[in-house]
Enzyme design. Structure first.
Site, PDB file in Angstrom:
ATOM      1  N   GLU A 125     -14.787  40.760  88.088  1.00  0.00           N
ATOM      2  CA  GLU A 125     -15.238  39.608  87.335  1.00  0.00           C
ATOM      3  C   GLU A 125     -15.195  39.855  85.840  1.00  0.00           C
ATOM      4  O   GLU A 125     -15.305  40.989  85.363  1.00  0.00           O
ATOM      5  CB  GLU A 125     -16.638  39.169  87.777  1.00  0.00           C
ATOM      6  CG  GLU A 125     -17.739  40.169  87.580  1.00  0.00           C
ATOM      7  CD  GLU A 125     -19.060  39.643  88.152  1.00  0.00           C
ATOM      8  OE1 GLU A 125     -19.345  39.934  89.330  1.00  0.00           O
ATOM      9  OE2 GLU A 125     -19.795  38.950  87.436  1.00  0.00           O
ATOM     10  N   CYS A 131     -15.750  39.570  78.083  1.00  0.00           N
ATOM     11  CA  CYS A 131     -16.369  40.769  78.649  1.00  0.00           C
ATOM     12  C   CYS A 131     -15.560  41.167  79.880  1.00  0.00           C
ATOM     13  O   CYS A 131     -15.434  40.386  80.817  1.00  0.00           O
ATOM     14  CB  CYS A 131     -17.820  40.453  79.029  1.00  0.00           C
ATOM     15  SG  CYS A 131     -18.628  41.778  79.943  1.00  0.00           S
ATOM     16  N   CYS A 161     -18.952  50.564  90.940  1.00  0.00           N
ATOM     17  CA  CYS A 161     -19.428  51.554  89.984  1.00  0.00           C
ATOM     18  C   CYS A 161     -20.198  52.625  90.746  1.00  0.00           C
ATOM     19  O   CYS A 161     -20.826  52.341  91.761  1.00  0.00           O
ATOM     20  CB  CYS A 161     -20.359  50.886  88.968  1.00  0.00           C
ATOM     21  SG  CYS A 161     -20.943  51.977  87.657  1.00  0.00           S
ATOM     22  N   CYS A 194     -27.335  52.738  88.514  1.00  0.00           N
ATOM     23  CA  CYS A 194     -28.505  52.266  87.755  1.00  0.00           C
ATOM     24  C   CYS A 194     -29.351  51.323  88.638  1.00  0.00           C
ATOM     25  O   CYS A 194     -28.824  50.468  89.352  1.00  0.00           O
ATOM     26  CB  CYS A 194     -28.075  51.539  86.488  1.00  0.00           C
ATOM     27  SG  CYS A 194     -27.193  52.610  85.333  1.00  0.00           S
ATOM     28  N   CYS A 251     -29.016  47.302  88.353  1.00  0.00           N
ATOM     29  CA  CYS A 251     -27.687  46.731  88.182  1.00  0.00           C
ATOM     30  C   CYS A 251     -27.052  46.336  89.512  1.00  0.00           C
ATOM     31  O   CYS A 251     -27.055  47.111  90.473  1.00  0.00           O
ATOM     32  CB  CYS A 251     -26.791  47.728  87.459  1.00  0.00           C
ATOM     33  SG  CYS A 251     -25.132  47.105  87.147  1.00  0.00           S
ATOM     34  N   LEU A 253     -29.451  52.637  76.919  1.00  0.00           N
ATOM     35  CA  LEU A 253     -30.551  53.603  76.842  1.00  0.00           C
ATOM     36  C   LEU A 253     -31.645  53.237  77.850  1.00  0.00           C
ATOM     37  O   LEU A 253     -32.008  54.045  78.701  1.00  0.00           O
ATOM     38  CB  LEU A 253     -31.084  53.621  75.406  1.00  0.00           C
ATOM     39  CG  LEU A 253     -32.074  54.715  75.038  1.00  0.00           C
ATOM     40  CD1 LEU A 253     -31.535  56.102  75.315  1.00  0.00           C
ATOM     41  CD2 LEU A 253     -32.475  54.593  73.557  1.00  0.00           C
ATOM     42  N   ASN A 313     -31.979  40.873  83.760  1.00  0.00           N
ATOM     43  CA  ASN A 313     -31.522  39.798  84.637  1.00  0.00           C
ATOM     44  C   ASN A 313     -31.969  40.111  86.045  1.00  0.00           C
ATOM     45  O   ASN A 313     -31.579  41.147  86.586  1.00  0.00           O
ATOM     46  CB  ASN A 313     -29.994  39.725  84.641  1.00  0.00           C
ATOM     47  CG  ASN A 313     -29.462  38.839  83.546  1.00  0.00           C
ATOM     48  OD1 ASN A 313     -29.872  37.699  83.401  1.00  0.00           O
ATOM     49  ND2 ASN A 313     -28.549  39.379  82.760  1.00  0.00           N
ATOM     50  N   CYS A 329     -24.550  41.186  85.464  1.00  0.00           N
ATOM     51  CA  CYS A 329     -23.481  42.116  85.788  1.00  0.00           C
ATOM     52  C   CYS A 329     -23.217  42.238  87.295  1.00  0.00           C
ATOM     53  O   CYS A 329     -24.071  42.662  88.055  1.00  0.00           O
ATOM     54  CB  CYS A 329     -23.977  43.460  85.280  1.00  0.00           C
ATOM     55  SG  CYS A 329     -22.734  44.464  84.605  1.00  0.00           S
TER      56      CYS A 329
HETATM   57  N1  SAH Z   1     -21.464  51.098  82.640  1.00  0.00           N
HETATM   58  C1  SAH Z   1     -21.583  50.619  81.310  1.00  0.00           C
HETATM   59  C2  SAH Z   1     -21.116  49.193  81.101  1.00  0.00           C
HETATM   60  C3  SAH Z   1     -21.430  48.152  82.126  1.00  0.00           C
HETATM   61  S1  SAH Z   1     -23.046  47.503  82.212  1.00  0.00           S
HETATM   62  C4  SAH Z   1     -22.997  50.813  80.815  1.00  0.00           C
HETATM   63  O1  SAH Z   1     -23.832  51.289  81.578  1.00  0.00           O
HETATM   64  O2  SAH Z   1     -23.263  50.545  79.654  1.00  0.00           O
HETATM   65  C5  SAH Z   1     -23.302  46.568  80.752  1.00  0.00           C
HETATM   66  C6  SAH Z   1     -24.763  46.514  80.331  1.00  0.00           C
HETATM   67  O3  SAH Z   1     -25.523  45.646  81.185  1.00  0.00           O
HETATM   68  C7  SAH Z   1     -25.443  47.859  80.385  1.00  0.00           C
HETATM   69  O4  SAH Z   1     -26.277  48.043  79.280  1.00  0.00           O
HETATM   70  C8  SAH Z   1     -26.241  47.729  81.662  1.00  0.00           C
HETATM   71  O5  SAH Z   1     -27.272  48.667  81.702  1.00  0.00           O
HETATM   72  C9  SAH Z   1     -26.710  46.291  81.570  1.00  0.00           C
HETATM   73  N2  SAH Z   1     -27.221  45.723  82.809  1.00  0.00           N
HETATM   74  C10 SAH Z   1     -26.816  45.924  84.067  1.00  0.00           C
HETATM   75  N3  SAH Z   1     -27.538  45.215  84.943  1.00  0.00           N
HETATM   76  C11 SAH Z   1     -28.426  44.523  84.213  1.00  0.00           C
HETATM   77  C12 SAH Z   1     -29.461  43.600  84.539  1.00  0.00           C
HETATM   78  N4  SAH Z   1     -29.736  43.256  85.789  1.00  0.00           N
HETATM   79  N5  SAH Z   1     -30.179  43.086  83.507  1.00  0.00           N
HETATM   80  C13 SAH Z   1     -29.917  43.422  82.230  1.00  0.00           C
HETATM   81  N6  SAH Z   1     -28.964  44.277  81.864  1.00  0.00           N
HETATM   82  C14 SAH Z   1     -28.222  44.833  82.842  1.00  0.00           C
END
Ligand code: SAH
Length: 343
Positions: free
Chosen positions: A93, A106, A113, A117, A120, A216, A291, A334
């Protein structure tokens, strides 16, 4: 033998390939322009190349193009989400956002992945595979065509960890910035990482002018470990130090992304700890009210708590923005669109 994929090749590489086919040197530039400036969907569209050459190329090289599976438009802000299918049937996506300073795309860097996290949606099914440079380019090119508008900014913040797919990412950056192609300015590109320290250092050594965003999400090692498994590999100060190095060698201000999660990392004490951790760096903090993802229990803090967190950082002299939520009505977070499709 597997065919070589042609759209991921740089101009010097194309020159070599065409020299091996006894083609004149200018053909490489023509071919490059067809792929990256005119964004042809196949060799047959490249009408100023001799027919015999087009057939030879089609026989020898793979030309990967994405096909659009779904396109959603937000009724709130016009943001568009696209689901694209790749040649092997995997889907990725991408998002298109309209801002005052231009249109931003984006893109995803991997199908799935493996970073894990906790908040995510992209990581829930694990990593399927890396994308090629051509598949990353295809997201930008197709969106340009489908919207009919110029793309001026790119963020590599979709599904996947871009620095876990380093070589293809670098190729993508080289190709998308090439003056014979889309010619996007490096300064208009942001690459977001969860903090793979070795690759961050390697990227600093490339001396590009792209912005590095570091996810972070916590003010200390203990909380970061709860949210991000990658923190077990790299201690938080080591990651922040790699950000400092990136700034030192590129002069580019770091962006810190911090997803605010109710009751987890959003207290005034967390804000003060964060200030202490990164206050001395030339940086910008992007606060993202988390989110909600249906498989997870995380909730976003109230507006008041978010504002209080921001104020503490601002009073400490840090540039902060609270991310405006785009496309809330179209599976904004995401990886959620891809996930829904796979289910
Ligand atoms: N892997 C990379 C890029 C993809 S995620 C990274 O970790 O930076 C892009 C951003 O969206 C990252 O900061 C990630 O932590 C954040 N993200 C992922 N899921 C999220 C959610 N449910 N709510 C808010 N931010 C989220």
């Amino acid at each position: 033998m597997q065919k070589k994929e042609i759209r991921s090749m740089t101009l010097p590489e194309l020159e070599q390939e065409l020299a091996a086919l006894n083609e004149p040197r200018f053909r490489a530039k023509q071919l490059f322009a067809w792929m990256h400036a005119k964004q042809a969907g196949s060799f047959s569209e490249m009408t100023n190349l001799p027919k015999a050459l087009r057939e030879q190329l089609a026989g020898q090289y793979e030309y990967t193009e994405l096909t659009v599976v779904e396109e959603l438009t937000s009724a709130i802000d016009g943001t568009k989400k696209f689901l694209f299918a790749m040649a092997d049937g995997n889907v990725v996506e991408s998002v298109w956002m309209r801002y005052q300073h231009g249109n931003s795309v984006c893109i995803s860097s991997q199908a799935g992945c493996r970073m894990g996290c906790a908040f995510c949606a992209s990581t829930l099914g694990g990593l399927v595979r890396n994308l090629t440079a051509s598949e990353m380019l295809g997201q930008v090119y197709q969106i340009g065509k489908l919207t009919g508008e110029r793309v001026s900014n790119i963020v590599v913040m979709g599904t996947g960890e871009p620095l876990d797919n380093y070589d293809a990412l670098l190729r993508f950056l080289t190709l998308i910035c090439d003056e014979n192609g889309l010619n996007i300015s490096q300064r208009n590109i942001t690459v977001s990482t969860c903090g793979l320290v070795e690759q961050m250092k390697r990227l600093a050594g490339e001396h590009l002018q792209i912005t590095l965003a570091l996810s972070l999400h916590a003010p200390n090692q203990e909380k970061r470990m709860e949210l991000m498994p990658v923190a077990k590999r790299y201690e938080i100060h080591e990651v922040v130090e790699a950000c400092r190095e990136y700034f030192t060698s590129t002069g580019r201000r770091i962006t810190f992304e911090y997803a605010l999660i109710d009751g987890v990392n959003d207290s005034p004490a967390d804000a003060h700890a964060l200030l202490k951790l990164i206050g001395a760096l030339n940086c910008h903090v992007n606060l993202i009210p988390v989110n909600p993802v249906k498989e997870r229990q995380w909730r976003r803090p109230s507006r008041e708590k978010t504002a209080a967190f921001r104020d503490i950082l601002e009073k400490g002299g840090i540039a902060v923005t609270v991310r405006r939520e785009m496309g809330r009505d179209i599976n904004g977070a995401c990886g959620q669109l891809r996930r829904r499709y796979m289910e």
